[in-house]
Design an enzyme around this catalytic site. Structure first.
Site, short mmCIF file in Angstrom:
data_model
loop_
_atom_site.label_atom_id
_atom_site.label_comp_id
_atom_site.label_asym_id
_atom_site.label_seq_id
_atom_site.Cartn_x
_atom_site.Cartn_y
_atom_site.Cartn_z
CG LEU A 101 21.47 5.83 11.71
CD1 LEU A 101 22.86 6.16 11.17
CD2 LEU A 101 21.43 4.38 12.19
CG ASP A 102 19.45 5.88 18.55
OD1 ASP A 102 18.27 6.02 18.14
OD2 ASP A 102 19.84 4.87 19.16
CB ILE A 103 21.42 12.22 18.68
CG1 ILE A 103 22.17 13.53 18.44
CG2 ILE A 103 21.62 11.70 20.11
CD1 ILE A 103 21.65 14.69 19.27
CG HIS A 184 17.28 3.17 21.56
ND1 HIS A 184 17.17 3.84 22.75
CD2 HIS A 184 17.33 4.13 20.61
CE1 HIS A 184 17.15 5.15 22.53
NE2 HIS A 184 17.24 5.35 21.22
#
Length: 231
Positions: A101-103, A184
């Protein structure tokens, strides 16, 4: 397993350094100091370093984590804290995220040291579904669900996205299920239809749903049923 290899794994050091620690009388097996780096370690042995027990690992490990914002899913990042911070497990550095997962994205992260198992989650060939709770900047358009069901064109990509399912909860909150893992992807899908994601939370991977009892930063082992569901 050789004692020096086990100590090296546990301490995250080289075999040479592990051997030096063993020869320095810092390692015990079943309460006895062992100075032989080649000592054959058995599963039933109790090992300690400076009096602190070291747990032996038997077989692969599988966990679910409720990831909070501000942490990255890589195991080593010089600029940001990683999700390994939350995992109070022996040799936690050997675990990796099966689908990152993105930050700034929260929710379900699966952590394992079983590379084949995680490949079945991340490989495009297996079409593993992921469900996200999405908060949008603008009210969702009436035709967005139909567009996602047909596939949309992402910026700088040739192929349309695979059919995705959109459930509208409120005008600015939706639940999206996708079967791909492009870079994304969720944010770019909404950008493709003129909207913007302001919050993103993963609820499900395949048949594994985030445990509602886990607060952000908490984790638990997967059940046998959850582990077997991937495949």
């Amino acid at each position: 397993m050789r004692l020096d290899k086990f100590i090296a794994q546990q301490l995250g050091v080289s075999r040479a350094i592990a051997g030096r620690e063993i020869r320095g009388n810092r390692v015990t097996v079943d309460g006895d100091i062992i100075k032989n780096a080649a000592f054959k370690l058995l599963p039933e042995h109790a090992v300690a370093y400076d009096g602190n027990p070291l747990a032996q690992q038997h077989g692969p490990r599988y966990f679910m984590l409720n990831k909070p914002q501000g942490y990255v899913c890589s195991t080593d990042d010089p600029d940001h804290p990683t999700v390994l911070y939350f995992l109070d497990e022996p040799v936690a550095y050997k675990l990796h995220a099966a689908g990152r997962l993105d930050i700034d994205t929260t929710g379900l992260v699966l952590m394992t040291d079983d590379g084949q198992w995680s490949h079945r989650i991340t490989s495009p060939r297996h079409h593993c579904e992921k469900t996200y709770l999405v908060t949008l900047e603008s009210p969702v358009a009436d035709d967005t669900a139909a567009q996602f069901a047909k596939g949309v064109q992402l910026h700088n990509e040739k192929d349309l996205t695979k059919p995705a399912t959109l459930e509208v909860i409120t005008p600015v909150q939706v639940r999206l299920t996708i079967s791909e893992g492009r870079y994304h992807q969720v944010k770019r899908m909404f950008a493709a239809v003129g909207n913007r994601v302001v919050e993103l939370h993963r609820e499900r991977i395949g048949a594994i749903t985030l445990d509602e009892n886990l607060a952000p930063g908490e984790y638990r082992p997967l059940t046998e049923e959850e582990i077997a569901s991937v495949g």
